[in-house]
Scaffold this motif. Structure first.
Motif, PDB file in Angstrom:
ATOM      1  N   PRO A  84      28.424  40.044  28.758  1.00 15.60           N
ATOM      2  CA  PRO A  84      29.679  39.926  27.997  1.00 15.60           C
ATOM      3  C   PRO A  84      30.880  39.703  28.906  1.00 15.60           C
ATOM      4  CG  PRO A  84      28.396  41.790  27.229  1.00 15.60           C
ATOM      5  CD  PRO A  84      27.733  41.298  28.469  1.00 15.60           C
ATOM      6  N   ILE A  85      30.876  40.351  30.061  1.00 16.32           N
ATOM      7  CA  ILE A  85      31.926  40.164  31.063  1.00 16.32           C
ATOM      8  C   ILE A  85      31.250  39.698  32.338  1.00 16.32           C
ATOM      9  CG2 ILE A  85      33.719  41.290  32.435  1.00 16.32           C
ATOM     10  CD1 ILE A  85      34.170  43.211  30.160  1.00 16.32           C
ATOM     11  N   GLY A  86      31.679  38.545  32.855  1.00 13.16           N
ATOM     12  CA  GLY A  86      31.030  37.965  34.016  1.00 13.16           C
ATOM     13  C   GLY A  86      31.146  38.825  35.263  1.00 13.16           C
ATOM     14  N   LEU A  87      30.181  38.678  36.157  1.00 12.42           N
ATOM     15  CA  LEU A  87      30.193  39.395  37.426  1.00 12.42           C
ATOM     16  C   LEU A  87      31.241  38.808  38.356  1.00 12.42           C
ATOM     17  CD1 LEU A  87      26.316  39.432  38.024  1.00 12.42           C
ATOM     18  CD2 LEU A  87      27.688  41.320  37.156  1.00 12.42           C
ATOM     19  N   THR A  88      31.753  39.632  39.284  1.00 11.41           N
ATOM     20  CA  THR A  88      32.642  39.157  40.343  1.00 11.41           C
ATOM     21  C   THR A  88      32.236  39.837  41.638  1.00 11.41           C
ATOM     22  OG1 THR A  88      34.351  40.890  40.295  1.00 11.41           O
ATOM     23  CG2 THR A  88      34.504  39.150  38.635  1.00 11.41           C
ATOM     24  N   THR A  89      32.599  39.221  42.745  1.00 11.42           N
ATOM     25  CA  THR A  89      32.307  39.842  44.047  1.00 11.42           C
ATOM     26  C   THR A  89      33.274  40.969  44.356  1.00 11.42           C
ATOM     27  OG1 THR A  89      33.675  38.200  45.184  1.00 11.42           O
ATOM     28  CG2 THR A  89      31.311  37.734  45.017  1.00 11.42           C
ATOM     29  N   ALA A  90      34.317  41.139  43.512  1.00 11.45           N
ATOM     30  CA  ALA A  90      35.311  42.186  43.769  1.00 11.45           C
ATOM     31  C   ALA A  90      34.689  43.568  43.708  1.00 11.45           C
ATOM     32  CB  ALA A  90      36.451  42.081  42.761  1.00 11.45           C
ATOM     33  N   ALA A  91      33.908  43.833  42.660  1.00  5.99           N
ATOM     34  CA  ALA A  91      33.272  45.144  42.499  1.00  5.99           C
ATOM     35  C   ALA A  91      32.264  45.051  41.362  1.00  5.99           C
ATOM     36  CB  ALA A  91      34.297  46.234  42.201  1.00  5.99           C
ATOM     37  N   GLY A  92      31.248  45.870  41.441  1.00  2.00           N
ATOM     38  CA  GLY A  92      30.277  45.886  40.357  1.00  2.00           C
ATOM     39  C   GLY A  92      29.083  46.765  40.657  1.00  2.00           C
ATOM     40  N   THR A  93      28.306  47.014  39.619  1.00  4.88           N
ATOM     41  CA  THR A  93      27.056  47.771  39.730  1.00  4.88           C
ATOM     42  C   THR A  93      26.058  47.177  38.743  1.00  4.88           C
ATOM     43  OG1 THR A  93      28.206  49.834  40.305  1.00  4.88           O
ATOM     44  CG2 THR A  93      25.939  50.033  39.491  1.00  4.88           C
ATOM     45  N   ILE A  94      24.843  46.980  39.181  1.00  8.36           N
ATOM     46  CA  ILE A  94      23.762  46.523  38.307  1.00  8.36           C
ATOM     47  C   ILE A  94      22.596  47.492  38.467  1.00  8.36           C
ATOM     48  CG2 ILE A  94      22.163  44.662  37.708  1.00  8.36           C
ATOM     49  CD1 ILE A  94      24.074  42.690  39.021  1.00  8.36           C
ATOM     50  N   SER A 169      25.217  48.276  44.069  1.00  7.52           N
ATOM     51  CA  SER A 169      26.665  48.351  43.822  1.00  7.52           C
ATOM     52  C   SER A 169      27.409  47.737  44.994  1.00  7.52           C
ATOM     53  CB  SER A 169      27.105  49.808  43.612  1.00  7.52           C
ATOM     54  OG  SER A 169      27.026  50.534  44.820  1.00  7.52           O
ATOM     55  N   TRP A 170      28.656  47.328  44.735  1.00  5.28           N
ATOM     56  CA  TRP A 170      29.423  46.683  45.798  1.00  5.28           C
ATOM     57  C   TRP A 170      30.922  46.800  45.539  1.00  5.28           C
ATOM     58  CZ3 TRP A 170      26.702  44.233  41.992  1.00  5.28           C
ATOM     59  CH2 TRP A 170      27.405  43.369  41.131  1.00  5.28           C
ATOM     60  N   ASN A 171      31.671  46.618  46.603  1.00  5.74           N
ATOM     61  CA  ASN A 171      33.136  46.622  46.539  1.00  5.74           C
ATOM     62  C   ASN A 171      33.651  45.715  47.638  1.00  5.74           C
ATOM     63  OD1 ASN A 171      35.283  47.504  45.062  1.00  5.74           O
ATOM     64  ND2 ASN A 171      35.140  49.644  45.671  1.00  5.74           N
ATOM     65  N   SER A 172      34.697  44.962  47.352  1.00  2.00           N
ATOM     66  CA  SER A 172      35.286  44.102  48.369  1.00  2.00           C
ATOM     67  C   SER A 172      36.486  44.800  49.008  1.00  2.00           C
ATOM     68  CB  SER A 172      35.714  42.768  47.746  1.00  2.00           C
ATOM     69  OG  SER A 172      36.748  42.988  46.813  1.00  2.00           O
ATOM     70  N   GLY A 173      37.169  44.083  49.889  1.00  2.00           N
ATOM     71  CA  GLY A 173      38.348  44.635  50.534  1.00  2.00           C
ATOM     72  C   GLY A 173      38.090  45.026  51.975  1.00  2.00           C
ATOM     73  N   PRO A 174      39.110  45.604  52.629  1.00  6.40           N
ATOM     74  CA  PRO A 174      38.962  46.006  54.040  1.00  6.40           C
ATOM     75  C   PRO A 174      37.835  47.003  54.260  1.00  6.40           C
ATOM     76  CG  PRO A 174      41.269  46.035  53.367  1.00  6.40           C
ATOM     77  CD  PRO A 174      40.462  45.846  52.120  1.00  6.40           C
ATOM     78  N   LYS A 175      37.546  47.819  53.233  1.00  6.09           N
ATOM     79  CA  LYS A 175      36.454  48.784  53.328  1.00  6.09           C
ATOM     80  C   LYS A 175      35.319  48.392  52.387  1.00  6.09           C
ATOM     81  CE  LYS A 175      39.434  52.665  54.641  1.00  6.09           C
ATOM     82  NZ  LYS A 175      39.855  54.057  54.326  1.00  6.09           N
ATOM     83  N   LYS A 192      31.231  46.251  55.230  1.00  6.43           N
ATOM     84  CA  LYS A 192      31.754  44.997  55.777  1.00  6.43           C
ATOM     85  C   LYS A 192      33.031  44.608  55.038  1.00  6.43           C
ATOM     86  CE  LYS A 192      30.377  40.359  57.224  1.00  6.43           C
ATOM     87  NZ  LYS A 192      31.682  39.743  56.989  1.00  6.43           N
ATOM     88  N   SER A 193      34.038  44.235  55.789  1.00  4.02           N
ATOM     89  CA  SER A 193      35.286  43.781  55.189  1.00  4.02           C
ATOM     90  C   SER A 193      35.116  42.351  54.676  1.00  4.02           C
ATOM     91  CB  SER A 193      36.408  43.831  56.224  1.00  4.02           C
ATOM     92  OG  SER A 193      37.579  43.219  55.720  1.00  4.02           O
ATOM     93  N   PHE A 194      35.349  42.155  53.383  1.00  2.00           N
ATOM     94  CA  PHE A 194      35.376  40.803  52.834  1.00  2.00           C
ATOM     95  C   PHE A 194      36.396  40.777  51.701  1.00  2.00           C
ATOM     96  CE2 PHE A 194      32.238  43.119  50.472  1.00  2.00           C
ATOM     97  CZ  PHE A 194      32.232  42.613  49.178  1.00  2.00           C
ATOM     98  N   LEU A 195      37.273  39.752  51.724  1.00  2.00           N
ATOM     99  CA  LEU A 195      38.420  39.759  50.834  1.00  2.00           C
ATOM    100  C   LEU A 195      38.306  38.838  49.626  1.00  2.00           C
ATOM    101  CD1 LEU A 195      41.249  39.912  53.519  1.00  2.00           C
ATOM    102  CD2 LEU A 195      40.280  41.784  52.183  1.00  2.00           C
ATOM    103  N   PRO A 196      37.688  37.677  49.725  1.00  2.00           N
ATOM    104  CA  PRO A 196      37.686  36.775  48.564  1.00  2.00           C
ATOM    105  C   PRO A 196      36.997  37.411  47.365  1.00  2.00           C
ATOM    106  CG  PRO A 196      36.936  35.653  50.558  1.00  2.00           C
ATOM    107  CD  PRO A 196      36.982  37.114  50.874  1.00  2.00           C
ATOM    108  N   SER A 197      37.540  37.138  46.172  1.00  2.00           N
ATOM    109  CA  SER A 197      36.927  37.611  44.937  1.00  2.00           C
ATOM    110  C   SER A 197      36.483  36.400  44.139  1.00  2.00           C
ATOM    111  CB  SER A 197      37.921  38.450  44.129  1.00  2.00           C
ATOM    112  OG  SER A 197      37.345  38.857  42.906  1.00  2.00           O
ATOM    113  N   SER A 198      35.175  36.234  44.018  1.00  2.00           N
ATOM    114  CA  SER A 198      34.624  35.065  43.345  1.00  2.00           C
ATOM    115  C   SER A 198      34.019  35.454  42.006  1.00  2.00           C
ATOM    116  CB  SER A 198      33.549  34.406  44.226  1.00  2.00           C
ATOM    117  OG  SER A 198      34.086  34.056  45.473  1.00  2.00           O
ATOM    118  N   LEU A 199      34.087  34.538  41.053  1.00  2.00           N
ATOM    119  CA  LEU A 199      33.513  34.761  39.742  1.00  2.00           C
ATOM    120  C   LEU A 199      32.084  34.246  39.676  1.00  2.00           C
ATOM    121  CD1 LEU A 199      36.561  33.633  37.543  1.00  2.00           C
ATOM    122  CD2 LEU A 199      35.933  35.963  38.208  1.00  2.00           C
ATOM    123  N   GLN A 200      31.347  34.754  38.701  1.00  2.00           N
ATOM    124  CA  GLN A 200      29.978  34.304  38.466  1.00  2.00           C
ATOM    125  C   GLN A 200      29.982  32.857  38.004  1.00  2.00           C
ATOM    126  OE1 GLN A 200      27.999  36.837  35.682  1.00  2.00           O
ATOM    127  NE2 GLN A 200      26.145  35.575  35.556  1.00  2.00           N
TER     128      GLN A 200
END
Length: 625
Positions: A84-94, A169-175, A192-200
């Motif tokens: 219902p809501i697409g995944l993003t690299t910003a944060a998530g849990t499956i 689970s995952w989270n982006s950003g400096p931490k 690992k620090s990673f900043l870009p937030s990409s959509l599914q």
């Protein structure tokens, strides 16, 4: 000045604050999920509102499993899922339940799910058994983004035919980080620090690697169920709680995760009783802590709780390799206990008196070879195994037997439990090498180099280790039963069938039991799914099958987090043991995690009736005296 606030108004003011702090929040984690898919509808195209999303089957099928409905994959089949809501690299849990259908020993890779990222780099997400072959063939991988090099893995193979829960689970950003969990326990992590937030970009492919740019048709083969997706990274304790929540669902507890347990609960119950109708059934609880010896208050509290749960054997640790938890004439007591002794009290004498008045047996627990600190340097060398005393040192063997006999002679104990009754490794000190060569007549280092190869060299090392450990048992049992033939001697171990090679640690629990050196083997298995198949094989090797009691764990370890298992699960372990191995009894490790919920579940379930312990050789040995 006083301000009078009506109770209802005050509640309205405080309620948001209390909810933010977690007070009164009864919502389950599943209720906060963005997607929940139980694959319950056998249609080719399924459109759901709310949290169901859209599922398209590509030769995969929804079938009836012992769990109910699940999504089944055969070779060259997969499914496509749009949450219902697409995944993003910003944060998530499956989170997803997995039951492999491939054969044991299959070396191919099998993808649970995969998906593309709209990052302009052809990045992808994947969860797979095996990846980046051949180096990664035997690893379980979670790849959040191949382009950002964010992935974690561990050497692990999913077990065909058995359900497991996998959460990522995952989270982006400096931490930033990615994490991988199995059955609620964190098993791998990468920071690992990673900043870009990409959509599914496109669907979540289930059972195939089509979402990956390096797709090699890695099919899944097996069943998937209960897909749960969050748009945030759950914390470790939340993942553990989600897993526990899911296990409360009847179809998971009874059939999915614990099918083996449920099958055992269907066996007929056979019970042994005395002439007056009293149930004969050993129920032991192990306590590794020192609290029982700190004060009478703690002793009384502990005994009241285990009595309420209807345990009839208490196994308190009295020696953990550095100081006793009772006033010994051989060594100093632990400083925390010495204060009570200095006040004129004997904690062990009080424990025994109080326990016996409550119908509870006391079997003090010694960690025989484990070295708690460096207080006794005369009993180990530079080449001794780590945190172990040297069993090839005759003086140590005399010392530990004298220490245990000091307790046996002065206290009215019902038994003695021997833990760490093994070498804990191979001693390589000058003293040990000389001892080996004098007794075996062969070069130590030559045989040591071949220790992993079956043959004469390994046999000699095994015999050398066996002899040293067995000397302790022979000396202790002979002295003990000469003065107290009714005392029960038990050991804790991992007994193996005769068909399997034993580790080079000098322990042979089955032989000790069959030769009459010990009464009971407590088979330690603290895993959620115990290896009852091996227990069955070991029982076949025993002259008396009732000499083996399974020591279940009543807690779960999740990285650094330890949680008490649910009361219903602990009670079912006890019921399983009663039905699978009638006459043997059941034991639990550890008292520190004996929760009130577990106590009530036991007393209302498997331990609903009081009982007395059963010890196969006690009466026989006493009558022969």
């Amino acid at each position: 000045m006083r301000f009078l606030v009506q109770p209802k108004i005050l509640l309205l003011i405080l309620l948001p604050l209390l909810m933010a702090m977690g007070f009164g929040d009864k919502r389950s984690l599943s209720e906060d999920a963005n997607a929940l898919e139980d694959f319950s509808e056998p249609k080719q195209e399924i459109n759901f509102s709310a949290r169901k999303g859209n599922l398209q089957l590509k030769n995969a099928s929804i079938v009836e499993d012992v769990t109910g409905k699940c999504l089944e994959f055969l070779p060259s089949s997969w499914a496509e899922y749009d949450p219902p809501i697409g995944l993003t690299t910003a944060a998530g849990t499956i989170s997803i339940w997995v039951k492999p259908g491939w054969r044991e020993g299959d070396s191919n890779s099998h993808t649970v799910f995969s998906s593309r990222w709209k990052d302009g780099k052809k990045g992808y997400l994947a969860l797979s058994q095996g990846w980046w072959e051949p180096a990664g063939s035997d690893r379980l991988y979670f790849i959040l983004s191949n382009q950002e090099h964010v992935h974690c893995s561990l050497p692990y193979k999913l077990t065909p035919g058995f359900w497991s829960n996998i959460t990522v689970s995952w989270n982006s950003g400096p931490k930033g980080f990615c994490r991988l969990y199995i059955d609620g326990k964190k098993v791998a992590e990468k920071s690992k620090s990673f900043l870009p937030s990409s959509l599914q970009d496109g669907p979540l492919f289930l059972g195939i690697d089509k979402g990956a740019t390096n797709s090699h048709s890695r099919g899944f083969e097996g069943c998937l169920d209960d897909l749960t997706i969050f748009d945030k990274a759950l914390r470790d304790e939340e993942v553990a709680n989600l897993y526990r929540e899911q296990l409360k669902q009847p179809h998971l507890v009874e059939n999915k995760k614990f099918k083996w347990l449920n099958d055992g609960l269907k066996l007929s119950l056979k019970q042994e009783r005395t002439k007056d109708g009293t149930l004969i059934e050993t129920r032991a609880i192990f306590d590794e802590d020192i609290r029982w010896a700190i004060s009478r208050f703690e002793t009384d509290r502990i005994l009241a709780r285990i009595k309420r749960a209807r345990f009839n054997v208490y196994v308190p640790c009295v020696w953990h390799g550095k100081g006793t938890y009772f006033p010994s004439t051989i060594v100093k007591a632990d400083p925390r206990v010495q204060r009570r002794i200095d006040a004129g009290e004997d904690p062990l004498a009080y424990l025994i008196e109080k326990s016996h008045s409550m119908g509870i047996e006391v079997h003090p627990w010694f960690t025989v070879v484990k070295r708690g600190n460096d207080s006794y340097p005369q009993f180990f060398d530079d080449g001794s195994p780590e945190k172990a005393y040297n069993v090839h040192n005759i003086e140590f063997r005399k010392f530990i037997v004298n220490l245990m006999m000091d307790l046996v002679k002065r206290y009215d104990v019902d038994g003695v439990n021997l833990d760490y009754i093994r070498t804990m490794g191979i001693c390589t000190s000058d003293h040990c090498r000389k001892n080996y060569e004098d007794n075996l007549g062969h070069n130590f280092w030559a045989d040591y180099a071949l220790k992993h190869v079956s043959g004469p060299a390994r046999d000699r090392l095994q015999r050398w280790q066996d002899t040293a450990v067995t000397h302790i048992l022979e000396d202790f049992s002979a002295q003990t039963w000469k003065i107290k033939p009714d005392l029960i001697i038990s050991v804790d171990g991992h007994p193996r069938p005769k068909t399997k090679t034993r580790p080079l640690e000098g322990r042979d629990e089955t032989k000790w039991a069959n030769s009459g050196l010990i009464d009971i083997i407590f088979a330690m298995d603290y895993r959620e799914r115990i290896d009852f198949e091996t227990i069955d094989l070991v029982r076949k090797d025993l002259n008396n099958k009732d000499k083996l009691i399974v020591l279940f764990g009543n807690y779960e370890k999740n990285d650094q987090l330890v949680l008490a298992r649910s009361g219903s699960l602990v009670a079912k372990y006890a019921e399983f043991a009663k039905k699978k191995w009638p006459g043997s009894g059941v034991a639990f490790y550890l008292y520190a995690w004996l929760s009130d919920e577990q106590i009530e579940a036991l007393r209302k379930g498997a331990f609903a009736e009081t009982s007395i312990p059963k010890w196969p050789d006690r009466l026989k040995r006493v009558s022969n005296q």
